[in-house]
Design an enzyme around this catalytic site. Sequence first.
Site, mmCIF file in Angstrom:
data_model
loop_
_atom_site.group_PDB
_atom_site.id
_atom_site.type_symbol
_atom_site.label_atom_id
_atom_site.label_comp_id
_atom_site.label_asym_id
_atom_site.label_seq_id
_atom_site.Cartn_x
_atom_site.Cartn_y
_atom_site.Cartn_z
ATOM 1 N N SER A 244 0.812 -1.219 0.000
ATOM 2 C CA SER A 244 0.000 0.000 0.000
ATOM 3 C C SER A 244 0.842 1.265 0.000
ATOM 4 C CB SER A 244 -0.902 0.013 1.233
ATOM 5 O OG SER A 244 -0.148 0.207 2.412
ATOM 6 N N THR B 91 -2.141 2.987 3.150
ATOM 7 C CA THR B 91 -1.418 4.236 3.338
ATOM 8 C C THR B 91 -0.742 4.124 4.684
ATOM 9 O OG1 THR B 91 -3.141 5.460 2.154
ATOM 10 C CG2 THR B 91 -1.750 6.749 3.609
ATOM 11 N N THR C 202 1.738 7.030 0.449
ATOM 12 C CA THR C 202 0.857 5.962 -0.054
ATOM 13 C C THR C 202 1.118 5.663 -1.520
ATOM 14 O OG1 THR C 202 -1.481 5.302 -0.224
ATOM 15 C CG2 THR C 202 -0.970 7.541 -0.857
ATOM 16 N N ARG D 232 -4.447 9.899 -10.872
ATOM 17 C CA ARG D 232 -5.286 10.188 -9.704
ATOM 18 C C ARG D 232 -4.404 10.485 -8.485
ATOM 19 N NH1 ARG D 232 -5.735 7.630 -4.341
ATOM 20 N NH2 ARG D 232 -7.851 7.989 -3.574
ATOM 21 N N GLY E 51 -4.744 11.094 -4.354
ATOM 22 C CA GLY E 51 -5.693 10.954 -3.250
ATOM 23 C C GLY E 51 -5.528 12.069 -2.242
ATOM 24 N N ASP E 52 -5.858 11.771 -1.001
ATOM 25 C CA ASP E 52 -5.751 12.777 0.064
ATOM 26 C C ASP E 52 -4.327 12.915 0.593
ATOM 27 O OD1 ASP E 52 -5.932 10.153 1.050
ATOM 28 O OD2 ASP E 52 -6.697 10.823 2.988
ATOM 29 N N THR F 61 -5.899 7.586 6.826
ATOM 30 C CA THR F 61 -5.769 6.515 5.842
ATOM 31 C C THR F 61 -7.181 6.077 5.452
ATOM 32 O OG1 THR F 61 -5.706 4.792 7.541
ATOM 33 C CG2 THR F 61 -3.587 5.664 6.822
ATOM 34 N N GLY F 62 -7.292 5.417 4.323
ATOM 35 C CA GLY F 62 -8.606 5.005 3.856
ATOM 36 C C GLY F 62 -8.957 5.722 2.566
ATOM 37 N N GLY G 151 -9.369 8.210 0.136
ATOM 38 C CA GLY G 151 -8.895 9.597 0.121
ATOM 39 C C GLY G 151 -9.928 10.601 -0.337
HETATM 40 N N1 GLY Z 1 -5.788 7.517 1.571
HETATM 41 C C1 GLY Z 1 -5.038 7.085 0.483
HETATM 42 C C2 GLY Z 1 -5.645 7.317 -0.822
HETATM 43 O O1 GLY Z 1 -6.845 7.364 -0.934
HETATM 44 O O2 GLY Z 1 -4.921 7.459 -1.773
#
Ligand code: GLY
Length: 349
Positions: A89, A201, A219, A229, A231-232, A252-253, A255
Amino acid sequence: MSDSVNRRTFLGTAALAAAGTTIPGLLAASPPEAPWVARPQASKFAAVGSANGIISVRNAVELMQRGRDTLDAAVEGVKIVELDPADDSVGYGGLPNENGVVQLDASCMHGPSKRAGAVAALEGIKTPSEVARLILRYTNHILLVGEGAKKFALSYGFKEEDLLTPASREKWLRWRANRGSGDSWVDVPDKQPIGMEHTGTINLNVVNAKGEISSVTTTSGLAWKIAGRAGDSPIVGAGQYTDNEIGAAGSTGLGEANIMVCGGFLTVEHMRQGMAPTDACLATLRRVVAMTPPRLLDERGRPRYQLQFYAVNKAGVYGCAALFPTKYAACDATNGARTLDGAALFPGN
Ligand code: GLY
């Protein structure tokens, strides 16, 4: 002091005077301290983050105890996981995008210097957290992406490498052979349950005995994501956030769900208003649910995805909460490194 505060103070005192209320000393006293003013408090070494960072939290606290800066301690902590081919991850061995290319995201903040750095969609470099730290240290920018981020990293001597391991390549090939509704395109009808993608992440938030705070999140993002893409994790204020007067928080999770509420920042703001770290995480998760589009909610209004927040305040008190039951990693001088249960907004999984 802003005009609105002046006006509120004026109206308050005028109303008391008009009512003939004379509470001795009240009018003469200085205005009450605003809740957003940090109070002095003793700090202790602490590190908190995602459960896959159990080695990282221990490493970070040990480094801080030996005098290393909080940001260095946090980055060195997550680097262990970035370089671990078994963690699919993060970093090397992270699962790739839909084209079979590993694209990494990371961001970090250093509380004492009030600086931030981030990279998104970085290819070929195993440790994006280190690249984010270089951006923080040596540039006036905060976020570099894609090809520019890679060239920046190469200029500092990083080596370009294939980030796919045999195991992550095999997983990608299997996914490609069986793809269908499991890809990342949002083209499913509103009521139809969506297939869940793998997310992973590492987030790490640390504080030292002087109350200096830093945070980092890194991540490989959603497995099989659309190329490009982000993410957060590379979004300062979402994937992680530090305010040296208050604390740090990260996530984490899924994003996209976090970006919608700027969750790292929001969690720190909840702590600024006096919430304990776990309560601050829970308050952020309630906003996440409120901001979730119907197609991502089940028939009971519960999200169809998982999202976790981790937080530490300036005193070294830490906590974690998630939409559904989760574990997290924490380390402090008294308890050592531990895997703990986070609070959950909903039971089940
Ligand atoms: N939290 C990691 C992602 O969504 O990329």
